[in-house]
Design a protein around this motif. Structure first.
Motif, PDB file in Angstrom:
ATOM      1  N   GLU A 335       0.916  -1.106  -0.207  1.00 14.07           N
ATOM      2  CA  GLU A 335      -0.066   0.167  -0.240  1.00 14.07           C
ATOM      3  C   GLU A 335       0.488   0.984  -0.475  1.00 14.07           C
ATOM      4  N   PHE A 336       0.797   2.177  -0.825  1.00 13.19           N
ATOM      5  CA  PHE A 336       1.047   3.763  -1.254  1.00 13.19           C
ATOM      6  C   PHE A 336       0.353   4.353  -1.348  1.00 13.19           C
ATOM      7  N   GLU A 337       0.782   6.028  -1.016  1.00 12.98           N
ATOM      8  CA  GLU A 337       0.200   6.425  -1.485  1.00 12.98           C
ATOM      9  C   GLU A 337       0.966   7.755  -2.421  1.00 12.98           C
ATOM     10  N   ALA A 338       0.501   8.300  -3.632  1.00 13.27           N
ATOM     11  CA  ALA A 338       1.039   8.466  -4.929  1.00 13.27           C
ATOM     12  C   ALA A 338       0.075   9.543  -5.428  1.00 13.27           C
ATOM     13  N   THR A 339       0.501  10.940  -5.975  1.00  8.93           N
ATOM     14  CA  THR A 339       0.148  11.694  -6.745  1.00  8.93           C
ATOM     15  C   THR A 339       0.046  10.733  -8.115  1.00  8.93           C
ATOM     16  N   LEU A 340      -1.812  11.015  -8.223  1.00  5.37           N
ATOM     17  CA  LEU A 340      -1.913  10.364 -10.002  1.00  5.37           C
ATOM     18  C   LEU A 340      -2.424  11.633 -10.925  1.00  5.37           C
ATOM     19  N   CYS A 341      -1.928  11.382 -12.174  1.00  3.46           N
ATOM     20  CA  CYS A 341      -2.790  12.040 -13.704  1.00  3.46           C
ATOM     21  C   CYS A 341      -3.934  11.106 -14.155  1.00  3.46           C
ATOM     22  N   TRP A 342      -5.042  11.463 -14.010  1.00  2.74           N
ATOM     23  CA  TRP A 342      -5.934  10.245 -14.621  1.00  2.74           C
ATOM     24  C   TRP A 342      -5.465  10.553 -16.272  1.00  2.74           C
ATOM     25  N   LEU A 343      -5.497   9.853 -17.281  1.00  2.00           N
ATOM     26  CA  LEU A 343      -5.145  10.270 -18.162  1.00  2.00           C
ATOM     27  C   LEU A 343      -6.552   9.165 -19.542  1.00  2.00           C
ATOM     28  N   SER A 344      -7.546   8.928 -18.631  1.00  2.00           N
ATOM     29  CA  SER A 344      -8.478   7.603 -19.825  1.00  2.00           C
ATOM     30  C   SER A 344      -9.905   9.230 -19.438  1.00  2.00           C
ATOM     31  N   GLU A 345     -10.526   8.548 -20.676  1.00  2.00           N
ATOM     32  CA  GLU A 345     -11.789   9.861 -20.854  1.00  2.00           C
ATOM     33  C   GLU A 345     -13.199   9.108 -20.404  1.00  2.00           C
ATOM     34  N   ALA A 346     -13.164   7.587 -20.270  1.00  2.00           N
ATOM     35  CA  ALA A 346     -13.815   7.073 -18.957  1.00  2.00           C
ATOM     36  C   ALA A 346     -13.144   6.980 -17.473  1.00  2.00           C
ATOM     37  N   PRO A 347     -13.890   7.764 -16.859  1.00  2.00           N
ATOM     38  CA  PRO A 347     -13.955   7.652 -15.180  1.00  2.00           C
ATOM     39  C   PRO A 347     -13.452   6.398 -14.146  1.00  2.00           C
ATOM     40  N   LEU A 348     -12.051   7.379 -13.152  1.00  2.00           N
ATOM     41  CA  LEU A 348     -11.563   6.219 -12.311  1.00  2.00           C
ATOM     42  C   LEU A 348     -13.132   5.157 -11.477  1.00  2.00           C
ATOM     43  N   ASP A 349     -13.397   4.454 -11.789  1.00  2.00           N
ATOM     44  CA  ASP A 349     -14.352   3.172 -11.317  1.00  2.00           C
ATOM     45  C   ASP A 349     -13.458   2.783  -9.892  1.00  2.00           C
ATOM     46  N   LYS A 350     -13.756   3.387  -8.366  1.00  2.00           N
ATOM     47  CA  LYS A 350     -12.871   2.988  -7.498  1.00  2.00           C
ATOM     48  C   LYS A 350     -13.176   1.587  -7.162  1.00  2.00           C
ATOM     49  N   SER A 351     -14.771   0.852  -7.674  1.00  2.00           N
ATOM     50  CA  SER A 351     -15.338  -0.576  -7.392  1.00  2.00           C
ATOM     51  C   SER A 351     -14.208  -1.695  -7.958  1.00  2.00           C
ATOM     52  N   ARG A 352     -14.235  -0.992  -9.155  1.00  2.00           N
ATOM     53  CA  ARG A 352     -13.494  -1.369 -10.253  1.00  2.00           C
ATOM     54  C   ARG A 352     -11.900  -2.105  -9.734  1.00  2.00           C
ATOM     55  N   LYS A 353     -11.649  -3.080  -9.846  1.00  2.00           N
ATOM     56  CA  LYS A 353      -9.702  -3.628 -10.274  1.00  2.00           C
ATOM     57  C   LYS A 353      -9.218  -3.243 -11.117  1.00  2.00           C
ATOM     58  N   TYR A 354      -7.531  -2.442 -11.055  1.00  2.00           N
ATOM     59  CA  TYR A 354      -6.955  -2.000 -12.256  1.00  2.00           C
ATOM     60  C   TYR A 354      -4.931  -3.149 -11.989  1.00  2.00           C
ATOM     61  N   LEU A 355      -4.875  -2.614 -12.796  1.00  2.00           N
ATOM     62  CA  LEU A 355      -3.223  -3.338 -12.927  1.00  2.00           C
ATOM     63  C   LEU A 355      -2.690  -1.994 -12.407  1.00  2.00           C
ATOM     64  N   VAL A 356      -1.368  -2.407 -12.000  1.00  2.00           N
ATOM     65  CA  VAL A 356      -0.330  -1.531 -11.409  1.00  2.00           C
ATOM     66  C   VAL A 356       0.635  -1.456 -12.676  1.00  2.00           C
ATOM     67  N   LYS A 357       1.762  -0.762 -13.215  1.00  2.00           N
ATOM     68  CA  LYS A 357       2.623  -1.307 -13.686  1.00  2.00           C
ATOM     69  C   LYS A 357       3.685  -0.703 -13.358  1.00  2.00           C
ATOM     70  N   HIS A 358       4.526  -0.976 -12.292  1.00  2.00           N
ATOM     71  CA  HIS A 358       5.828  -0.028 -11.494  1.00  2.00           C
ATOM     72  C   HIS A 358       7.313  -1.143 -11.920  1.00  2.00           C
ATOM     73  N   THR A 359       8.247  -0.450 -12.873  1.00  2.00           N
ATOM     74  CA  THR A 359       9.488  -0.797 -13.215  1.00  2.00           C
ATOM     75  C   THR A 359       8.729  -2.212 -14.265  1.00  2.00           C
ATOM     76  N   THR A 360       9.710  -2.877 -13.459  1.00  2.00           N
ATOM     77  CA  THR A 360       8.906  -4.516 -14.248  1.00  2.00           C
ATOM     78  C   THR A 360       8.089  -5.558 -14.066  1.00  2.00           C
ATOM     79  N   ARG A 361       7.395  -5.150 -12.388  1.00  2.00           N
ATOM     80  CA  ARG A 361       6.139  -5.492 -11.834  1.00  2.00           C
ATOM     81  C   ARG A 361       4.899  -5.315 -12.386  1.00  2.00           C
ATOM     82  N   THR A 362       4.142  -6.134 -12.938  1.00  2.00           N
ATOM     83  CA  THR A 362       2.645  -5.642 -13.004  1.00  2.00           C
ATOM     84  C   THR A 362       1.722  -6.225 -12.230  1.00  2.00           C
TER      85      THR A 362
END
Length: 434
Positions: A335-362
């Motif tokens: 778990e971590f805090e971050a500053t996020l820029c939302w890039l997608s035309e579809a808004p963020l859905d908090k109820s959904r799972k997403y994927l995080v890609k950080h360096t070489t780990r997804t």
């Protein structure tokens, strides 16, 4: 004596490596509509003799069709038809040029707030940002927004280019008024290396050639600054960070015992014999070999891509990270805090799972909190229930697997990530870890 000789040899190798890998300067331009970003880049390319004759002939014909008395150099970067028709920059237009001293990649970024995501994308890899100001208008809301985004993305060097000085009779007093106001604002943003240059992109004053009309200005021209700004230390040279991208196990009988770990050194350096720790497991071992296409090395530095072999057989896979034992350690957390820029035309859905890609780990993730949204024009913080395209917000993410990261201020590579929509595989956000 041997220790001293080894230290001197490493310093020589580091200097040579830095010279080879940091001769490329990435920079962006940002400014309000009609501040002259595209014209400035066109002038830079033209006066540094970095465009071909057929390119110049093409924009000369276009300028003539429009009834212009002079060649419109902004057409060199406004590549999209919609941009030429509207006279604005929409997409990020990348251009490449070189001088005997350095190679350059330019990102001409859009100025309007609705294209914030485009500027964020370009600034994330930039060494330097040129922020244009119209000398007649001074510091505007857009100037503050672009400076905030450059600060947020950790751009190390800022050039405040006060353009259209010819429209204010090349006034030294007007230039000093503008830079005085800007420096007061920049002090709030933790912008350290700020250079201010008065210029006229239309006439070429202080772009490549020094301006005779502004003999009161004794600093470098824009190109001189781009060629000489120190960028060797933009890379974190203190902390060794090596995300494993691939485990190399050749199938040939000749190399059937070889087991190497391939990737790019994102920070610091590593030498044969160094004790390293593999995260997140915490196992320690020693570097046996540093292998490259051109042969084996004794020491390697960021941002070289290498293959490391180890003295011990340890279970290691893609996404694990090598760090130096007993040195400044990264954080391992779910778990971590971050500053996020939302890039997608579809808004963020908090109820959904997403994927995080950080360096070489997804890994899969959930947004556990949306703390606040930042108004990029006023820097005010507002409570928020959802994120729309171009929104910048402070959030908290929970990750299914532990990530190994630094704060973005310590290392841009290990402190940044992207968010991917599982259903479409589209990148929907870019983030900087707090």
């Amino acid at each position: 004596m041997r220790v001293r000789e080894r230290s001197m040899m490493q310093n020589q190798i580091r200097a040579q490596t830095m010279s080879n890998t940091t001769q490329l300067l990435r920079f962006i331009t940002a400014g309000s509509v009609d501040d002259g970003k595209s014209t400035l880049i066109g002038r830079l390319l033209h006066d540094s003799k970095s465009i071909f004759e057929d390119q110049f002939s093409a924009i000369a014909r276009t300028s003539e069709k429009r009834g212009m008395s002079a060649v419109d150099l902004s057409l060199l970067t406004d590549g999209l038809q919609a941009e030429r028709e509207q006279g604005i920059t929409i997409d990020v237009a990348y251009r490449y040029f070189a001088t005997p001293k350095r190679k350059f990649i330019i990102g001409d970024t859009p100025g309007h707030e609705q294209y914030t995501r485009n500027m964020v994308t370009a600034a994330s890899t930039a060494n330097l940002a040129i922020i244009l100001i119209d000398a007649r208008k001074g510091v505007l809301t857009q100037t503050r927004r672009h400076s905030y985004l450059a600060s947020l993305l950790g751009v190390p060097h800022i050039v405040l280019a006060v353009n259209k000085m010819d429209m204010v009779d090349y006034s030294k007093q007007r230039f000093e008024e503008i830079i005085g106001e800007y420096r007061k604002f920049a002090a709030q943003l933790d912008l350290h290396d700020v250079h201010c240059i008065p210029l006229s992109a239309l006439n070429g004053d202080n772009v490549v050639d020094r301006s005779e009309a502004m003999d009161w200005y004794i600093g470098p021209t824009l190109l001189e600054l781009l060629e000489t700004v120190e960028i060797d230390h933009d890379v974190n040279t203190r902390d060794f960070r090596f995300p494993v991208q691939w485990v190399c196990r050749p199938q040939s009988e000749e190399h059937h015992d070889f087991r190497g770990f391939m990737g790019r050194i994102e920070a610091g350096e590593v030498s044969v014999g160094d004790e390293i720790t593999i995260l997140p497991s915490g196992r320690t071992t020693t570097v046996k070999e540093i292998v490259t296409y051109d042969g084996k090395l004794h020491t390697a530095f960021a941002p070289q891509s290498v293959t490391l072999t180890l003295e011990d057989e340890i279970d290691i896979s893609r996404g694990d990270m090598f760090v130096r034992t007993s040195a400044h350690s990264p954080t391992v957390a779910k778990e971590f805090e971050a500053t996020l820029c939302w890039l997608s035309e579809a808004p963020l859905d908090k109820s959904r799972k997403y994927l995080v890609k950080h360096t070489t780990r997804t890994a899969k993730c959930l947004f556990s909190r949306l703390d606040f949204r930042v108004d990029v024009n006023t820097l005010e913080q507002h409570a928020v229930e959802k994120l729309n395209m171009n929104d910048i917000a402070h959030v908290t993410l929970k990750i299914q697997q532990p990530l190994v990261f630094d704060s973005y201020g310590v290392d841009r590579a290990t402190g940044s990530f992207i968010v991917i929509d599982e259903a479409t595989n589209n990148t929907v956000a870019a983030g900087m870890i707090a």
